[in-house]
Design a protein around this motif. Structure first.
Motif, PDB file in Angstrom:
ATOM      1  N   ASN A 270       0.812  -1.216   0.000  1.00 35.29           N
ATOM      2  CA  ASN A 270       0.000   0.000   0.000  1.00 35.29           C
ATOM      3  C   ASN A 270       0.854   1.279   0.000  1.00 35.29           C
ATOM      4  O   ASN A 270       0.589   2.187  -0.787  1.00 35.29           O
ATOM      5  CB  ASN A 270      -0.980  -0.003   1.179  1.00 35.29           C
ATOM      6  CG  ASN A 270      -2.075  -1.046   0.999  1.00 35.29           C
ATOM      7  OD1 ASN A 270      -2.238  -1.609  -0.085  1.00 35.29           O
ATOM      8  ND2 ASN A 270      -2.826  -1.327   2.049  1.00 35.29           N
ATOM      9  N   ASP A 356      -7.740  -1.363   1.738  1.00 34.91           N
ATOM     10  CA  ASP A 356      -6.437  -1.140   1.100  1.00 34.91           C
ATOM     11  C   ASP A 356      -6.446   0.145   0.268  1.00 34.91           C
ATOM     12  O   ASP A 356      -5.522   0.964   0.340  1.00 34.91           O
ATOM     13  CB  ASP A 356      -6.072  -2.314   0.177  1.00 34.91           C
ATOM     14  CG  ASP A 356      -5.522  -3.496   0.950  1.00 34.91           C
ATOM     15  OD1 ASP A 356      -5.144  -3.313   2.125  1.00 34.91           O
ATOM     16  OD2 ASP A 356      -5.466  -4.609   0.395  1.00 34.91           O
ATOM     17  N   GLU A 359      -6.357   3.272   2.362  1.00 39.01           N
ATOM     18  CA  GLU A 359      -5.033   3.509   2.956  1.00 39.01           C
ATOM     19  C   GLU A 359      -4.088   4.120   1.922  1.00 39.01           C
ATOM     20  O   GLU A 359      -3.329   5.053   2.226  1.00 39.01           O
ATOM     21  CB  GLU A 359      -4.435   2.196   3.484  1.00 39.01           C
ATOM     22  CG  GLU A 359      -3.109   2.432   4.215  1.00 39.01           C
ATOM     23  CD  GLU A 359      -2.422   1.147   4.649  1.00 39.01           C
ATOM     24  OE1 GLU A 359      -1.308   1.245   5.208  1.00 39.01           O
ATOM     25  OE2 GLU A 359      -2.972   0.051   4.439  1.00 39.01           O
ATOM     26  N   SER A 362      -4.964   7.789   1.411  1.00 37.47           N
ATOM     27  CA  SER A 362      -4.567   8.596   2.574  1.00 37.47           C
ATOM     28  C   SER A 362      -3.063   8.886   2.577  1.00 37.47           C
ATOM     29  O   SER A 362      -2.638  10.023   2.803  1.00 37.47           O
ATOM     30  CB  SER A 362      -4.967   7.861   3.858  1.00 37.47           C
ATOM     31  OG  SER A 362      -4.492   8.556   4.992  1.00 37.47           O
ATOM     32  N   ILE A 363      -2.251   7.852   2.310  1.00 37.91           N
ATOM     33  CA  ILE A 363      -0.793   8.041   2.286  1.00 37.91           C
ATOM     34  C   ILE A 363      -0.399   8.963   1.139  1.00 37.91           C
ATOM     35  O   ILE A 363       0.422   9.883   1.303  1.00 37.91           O
ATOM     36  CB  ILE A 363      -0.065   6.679   2.151  1.00 37.91           C
ATOM     37  CG1 ILE A 363      -0.333   5.797   3.372  1.00 37.91           C
ATOM     38  CG2 ILE A 363       1.440   6.888   1.985  1.00 37.91           C
ATOM     39  CD1 ILE A 363       0.137   4.354   3.195  1.00 37.91           C
TER      40      ILE A 363
END
Length: 464
Positions: A270, A356, A359, A362-363
Motif C-alpha cells: 500500500n 487497502d 489507505e 490517505s498516504i
C-alpha cells in the motif's frame, strides 16, 4: 533592476518550451493512463507497475540524460550555420543512442532476479516480472527517439517531437483499453497489456518523427543520406564526454526517486502504491520544468555559439523566473487538491479492496503535501542544469547533483523513512532535502561561471 528585461522573454521562451513540455507530458501521460487503468485492477497490480518501472526509470535516466548532449552541440552549430557539425552531431548521436538503447535493454532484462533480493512483496514481484520483460524492450525505440528528438530540439524545431509523442499517446490509450481489460474480443492481459501498449506506442513514436524530419526542408539536408557507420571520432568523443556526465546527472536524481519506490516497498504494497501515485502526479508537473530546461539549453547554446555571455545570462534568468512562477502555481494546486487527486487512481467502490484502497489514498495525500513544497526547488535545479548543459559545463554539475541527492537526500529518506519514524512521509522529506540542496548549488555554479565568462571576454576585448 528592471524586471521587464526578464519578463519580455516569457513569450518566446514559452513558444520554444511549450511543445517540449507537451511532448514530455506525453511521456508521463502514458504512465498516467497506465496507472489509472492498472489501479482499477488492485493495489498489488499498481505496486507491480511501480516496481517494474523503477528499473525502467534508472535505465531511462541514463539514456535520456546521455541524449541531452546532442542538443547544445546542434544548437551551437545551428546558430553559427555549421552544416557539417550539425550532420556529424546528428549521425554520431543517433549511432551512440541506438547502441546505448540496446545495452540498457539487456541490462534491465538480466537484472530481474534482483527483485527477489530486495525484500519486496512476493505477489508484487510475480506480477512485475512479465510486465518488465516487454517494457524493457521498449527502451530501444525510446532512446533512438530521444536522439532524434534532441537533434530536433537543438534546431529549435520543438513542435515535431511533440506531435510524435501525442500520436504515441493515442495509440497507447487505445491499446491499453483493449488489452488490459480485454475489450472488443481482445484477450484480457492485465498489466502485461499495458506493457504491450507502451512497446507499440514507442515504435510508432520513433518512426513518425524520423519520417517527419526527413521531409522538412530545414532538417532534410542534415538527416537524409547519412552513412550510419562512417563516424567522426572527434564528435563521438565529444558526445560521449558530455553525454556520459549528463546521463550521470539525471541518473543521480532519478535514482533517488527510484530508491523511494524501493524504500516504500519495504513498508508494504500500500505505501508502494501510494508512492507511485504521488510520483506520477509530481512527474507531470516536473515535465513542465523539463520543457523550460530544454528551452534554457537551446537558448544558452545559441548564445554560447555567438559568445554573447551577457545576453546568455539575461535569457537564462528570464527562464528561471518563468519556471519559479509556474512552479508556485503547481505548489498551490497540489496543496489545495492533495486529498482529492489520489482518488482518480483507485476504485473506491471496490468493496473487496476498500480498506487497502483508502489507505493508499490517505498516504498519497500526505505525500502530495511534500510534493507541493518541492515544486519550486525542482524547477530551479532543472532549469539551471539545462543552462549549464547549454554551456557544455557538465563535470562540476555532476559532482553537485551527486552531493545533493546521495550525500544529503538519500540519508534523510533512509533515516526518516523507517516504519518507526515517519514512513512514506519521511522518504519524501529526503527528496525535498535533495532537490533544495541541488537548486542552491546549481544556481551558485551558474552564477559564478557566467560572471567569469563575461569578465574573461571583457579582458580579451581590452587586450585587443
Amino acid at each position: 533592476m528592471n524586471i521587464t528585461q526578464y519578463t519580455s522573454e516569457f513569450k518566446y521562451n514559452l513558444k520554444l518550451a511549450t511543445p517540449v513540455m507537451l511532448g514530455m507530458l506525453g511521456h508521463t501521460f502514458v504512465a498516467f493512463v497506465d496507472n489509472i487503468m492498472v489501479g482499477q485492477l488492485g493495489t498489488a497490480e499498481l505496486a507491480a507497475v511501480s516496481l517494474g518501472n523503477s528499473f525502467m526509470f534508472i535505465a531511462m535516466s541514463i539514456g535520456i540524460g546521455f541524449s541531452t548532449a546532442i542538443t547544445p552541440i546542434i544548437a551551437e552549430a545551428d546558430s553559427s550555420n555549421n552544416l557539417q557539425q550539425a550532420r556529424s552531431g546528428y549521425k554520431s548521436g543517433l549511432f551512440l543512442c541506438t547502441t546505448l538503447g540496446i545495452l540498457l535493454f539487456l541490462l534491465v532484462f538480466f537484472s530481474k532476479p534482483f527483485m527477489y533480493l530486495m525484500q519486496q512483496p512476493e505477489e508484487v514481484v510475480a506480477l512485475a516480472i512479465p510486465y518488465l520483460d516487454l517494457v524493457a524492450f521498449s527502451l530501444i525505440p525510446l532512446i533512438i527517439f530521444q536522439a532524434i528528438k534532441q537533434f530536433s530540439d537543438g534546431m529549435s524545431m520543438t513542435r515535431y517531437p511533440m506531435y510524435a509523442t501525442l500520436l504515441a499517446n493515442i495509440v497507447n490509450v487505445v491499446l491499453n483499453y483493449l488489452l488490459i481489460f480485454g475489450k472488443f474480443g481482445f484477450p484480457e492481459m492485465g498489466i502485461v497489456g499495458a506493457a504491450y501498449g507502451t512497446l507499440v506506442s514507442r515504435f510508432v513514436m520513433v518512426i513518425y518523427l524520423w519520417v517527419l524530419l526527413r521531409y522538412k526542408e530545414r532538417s532534410a539536408q542534415i538527416v537524409k543520406n547519412i552513412k550510419f557507420f562512417v563516424l567522426d571520432s572527434l564528435m563521438i568523443k565529444k558526445i560521449i564526454n558530455l553525454g556520459s556526465l549528463s546521463g550521470m546527472q539525471m541518473f543521480f536524481e532519478v535514482a533517488i526517486f527510484t530508491a523511494a519506490i524501493w524504500l516504500s516497498g519495504l513498508l508494504g504494497k500500500n505505501p508502494q502504491a501510494a508512492n507511485q501515485i504521488a510520483l506520477n502526479l509530481s512527474s507531470m508537473t516536473f515535465m513542465v520544468a523539463m520543457g523550460l530546461s530544454v528551452a534554457s539549453m537551446i537558448r544558452v547554446g545559441n548564445q554560447k555559439g555567438l559568445q554573447n555571455y551577457k545576453e546568455l545570462r539575461r535569457i537564462a534568468f528570464s527562464i528561471f523566473l518563468l519556471g519559479a512562477l509556474l512552479a508556485t502555481l503547481f505548489a498551490i494546486f497540489f496543496f489545495i487538491f492533495h486529498k482529492s487527486l489520489p482518488n482518480i487512481y483507485m476504485d473506491l467502490n471496490d468493496t473487496k479492496n476498500y480498506i487497502d484502497n483508502m489507505e493508499v489514498v490517505s498516504i498519497a495525500a500526505d505525500l502530495l503535501l511534500v510534493a507541493a513544497f518541492f515544486q519550486i526547488s525542482d524547477s530551479i535545479q532543472v532549469v539551471f542544469l539545462g543552462a549549464l548543459r547549454g554551456l557544455q559545463d557538465v563535470k562540476v554539475p555532476t559532482i553537485l547533483t551527486f552531493i545533493s541527492y546521495w550525500c544529503v537526500g538519500f540519508p534523510v529518506s533512509y533515516f526518516l523513512g523507517k516504519e518507526d519514524m515517519y514512513g512514506s512521509f519521511g522518504i519524501w522529506l529526503g527528496l525535498l532535502a535533495g532537490l533544495t540542496t541541488a537548486s542552491v548549488l546549481l544556481y551558485i555554479r551558474f552564477n559564478t561561471l557566467t560572471l567569469k565568462l563575461i569578465e574573461e571576454k571583457k579582458e580579451l576585448v581590452l587586450e585587443s
